[in-house]
Design an enzyme around this catalytic site. Sequence first.
Site, PDB file in Angstrom:
ATOM      1  CE  LYS A 112      -4.355  -1.682   1.699  1.00 27.96           C
ATOM      2  NZ  LYS A 112      -5.534  -1.358   2.465  1.00 27.96           N
ATOM      3  CE  LYS A 195      -6.691  -7.119  -1.714  1.00 35.26           C
ATOM      4  NZ  LYS A 195      -8.062  -6.612  -1.617  1.00 35.26           N
ATOM      5  CE  LYS A 198     -14.035  -1.692   0.201  1.00 31.01           C
ATOM      6  NZ  LYS A 198     -13.524  -2.273   1.447  1.00 31.01           N
TER       7      LYS A 198
HETATM    8  P1  ATP Z   1      -8.213  -1.875   0.099  1.00 27.85           P
HETATM    9  O1  ATP Z   1      -7.648  -2.104  -1.264  1.00 27.85           O
HETATM   10  O2  ATP Z   1      -8.506  -0.431   0.413  1.00 27.85           O
HETATM   11  O3  ATP Z   1      -7.450  -2.589   1.192  1.00 27.85           O
HETATM   12  P2  ATP Z   1     -10.008  -4.048  -0.089  1.00 27.85           P
HETATM   13  O4  ATP Z   1     -10.572  -4.191  -1.433  1.00 27.85           O
HETATM   14  O5  ATP Z   1      -8.851  -4.940   0.273  1.00 27.85           O
HETATM   15  O6  ATP Z   1      -9.649  -2.525   0.080  1.00 27.85           O
HETATM   16  P3  ATP Z   1     -10.973  -4.307   2.608  1.00 27.85           P
HETATM   17  O7  ATP Z   1     -12.052  -3.511   3.256  1.00 27.85           O
HETATM   18  O8  ATP Z   1      -9.547  -4.039   2.974  1.00 27.85           O
HETATM   19  O9  ATP Z   1     -11.148  -4.200   1.015  1.00 27.85           O
HETATM   20  O10 ATP Z   1     -11.264  -5.843   2.873  1.00 27.85           O
HETATM   21  C1  ATP Z   1     -12.482  -6.342   3.392  1.00 27.85           C
HETATM   22  C2  ATP Z   1     -12.470  -7.861   3.322  1.00 27.85           C
HETATM   23  O11 ATP Z   1     -12.535  -8.276   1.949  1.00 27.85           O
HETATM   24  C3  ATP Z   1     -11.194  -8.498   3.893  1.00 27.85           C
HETATM   25  O12 ATP Z   1     -11.574  -9.646   4.620  1.00 27.85           O
HETATM   26  C4  ATP Z   1     -10.413  -8.877   2.675  1.00 27.85           C
HETATM   27  O13 ATP Z   1      -9.551  -9.980   2.916  1.00 27.85           O
HETATM   28  C5  ATP Z   1     -11.517  -9.238   1.697  1.00 27.85           C
HETATM   29  N1  ATP Z   1     -11.086  -9.073   0.306  1.00 27.85           N
HETATM   30  C6  ATP Z   1     -10.664  -7.919  -0.257  1.00 27.85           C
HETATM   31  N2  ATP Z   1     -10.352  -8.117  -1.549  1.00 27.85           N
HETATM   32  C7  ATP Z   1     -10.590  -9.435  -1.809  1.00 27.85           C
HETATM   33  C8  ATP Z   1     -10.470 -10.246  -2.979  1.00 27.85           C
HETATM   34  N3  ATP Z   1     -10.040  -9.741  -4.123  1.00 27.85           N
HETATM   35  N4  ATP Z   1     -10.801 -11.545  -2.887  1.00 27.85           N
HETATM   36  C9  ATP Z   1     -11.239 -12.080  -1.721  1.00 27.85           C
HETATM   37  N5  ATP Z   1     -11.381 -11.365  -0.582  1.00 27.85           N
HETATM   38  C10 ATP Z   1     -11.062 -10.061  -0.614  1.00 27.85           C
HETATM   39 MG    MG Z   2      -7.714  -4.544   2.042  1.00 26.50          MG
END
Ligand code: ATP
Ligand code: MG
Length: 332
Positions: A112, A195, A198
């Site tokens: 990050k 992956k 967000k």
């Molecule tokens: P950021 O990129 O800001 O970290 P994020 O997309 O990872 O956002 P989070 O709110 O950090 O979202 O994660 C919420 C939940 O979703 C966590 O349990 C994380 O492991 C899961 N998660 C996030 N992205 C994925 C993905 N691509 N596949 C499966 N699980 C995911």
């Molecule tokens: Mg995350």
Amino acid sequence: RPRALSGIQPTSGSFHLGNYLGAIRQYVALQETHDAFYMVVDLHAITMPQDPKDLRANTRLSAAQLLAAGLDPERCTLFIQSHVPEHAQLGWVMNCITGFGEASRMTQFKDKSAKGGVNSASVGLFTYPILQVADILLYQANAVPVGEDQRQHIELTRDLAERFNSRFGRTFTLPAAHIVKEVAKIYDLQDPAIKMSKSASSPKGLINLLDEPKVTEKKIKSAVTDTEAEIRFDSEKKPGVSNLLTIYSTLTGETIAELEARYEGKGYGALKTDLAGVMVDFVTPFKKRTQEYLDDPETLDSILAKGAEKARAVAAETLAQAYDRLGLLPAK
Ligand code: ATP
Ligand code: MG
């Protein structure tokens, strides 16, 4: 009943398909078997710059989406992290028993902070896994439903819980990550090597649950596949197609083998068209339910107020124990 705890960031307006398949679906399932606590982690969101107005709106929107996805306030405790001050308080304690080198090994920080350079990242971003440790330990959680990217943080949680327990006496339950292998990592549709995220995905690679159905359809139809034409699950040689099959199979309950058989001899176009239909059927009622919660702010606020109250009762007890073990002088 065993305890479950998890959190999701309100860092963008809409949750994405990776959040739903990797995490939120498991939140919903664990309500049946666990004493479950779920929260919108606004304190984690501010580790990156946030516009205050957006943060407030996205926090409510996140809670509405969790309810729309199937969290039932009668069967779980749903709350906003900052409504329970014990998170920040135990977070500090955990910072004080974590080694600097240990924190430096967290790969999420490396990922990050890579974009803007380590010197422009906040110290909060560096220590956020330690706040997450406190989030989990406050509830004496046994199971933590998360995606694969969070595995390292759950390991850290176990390490710190053990360290605290052995230095100060048994205080915290050691949690285990609850990761469903098949959906633990949903990939970016444009770059199936990373992956879906967000913060890191390009808009075209990211399926937002609140996108307009037309947009969803377009994103699925332009998903990166490969130069073969065969619809077959092979995550190494065919990561794009395999990702689509995983999404399809999880949303419909059909097995991958059934899907491979159904699409034998058919092209990627057919698979994508059908998957777009499946997605639209899924997000249409989801969007509607989310809107209903947003349109009724009194109900939403009262759910969150009750949730915070229930959460606080548990968190305050754990924090008091931890303070006592540490030797902090109680206030009279
Ligand atoms: P950021 O990129 O800001 O970290 P994020 O997309 O990872 O956002 P989070 O709110 O950090 O979202 O994660 C919420 C939940 O979703 C966590 O349990 C994380 O492991 C899961 N998660 C996030 N992205 C994925 C993905 N691509 N596949 C499966 N699980 C995911
Ligand atoms: Mg995350």
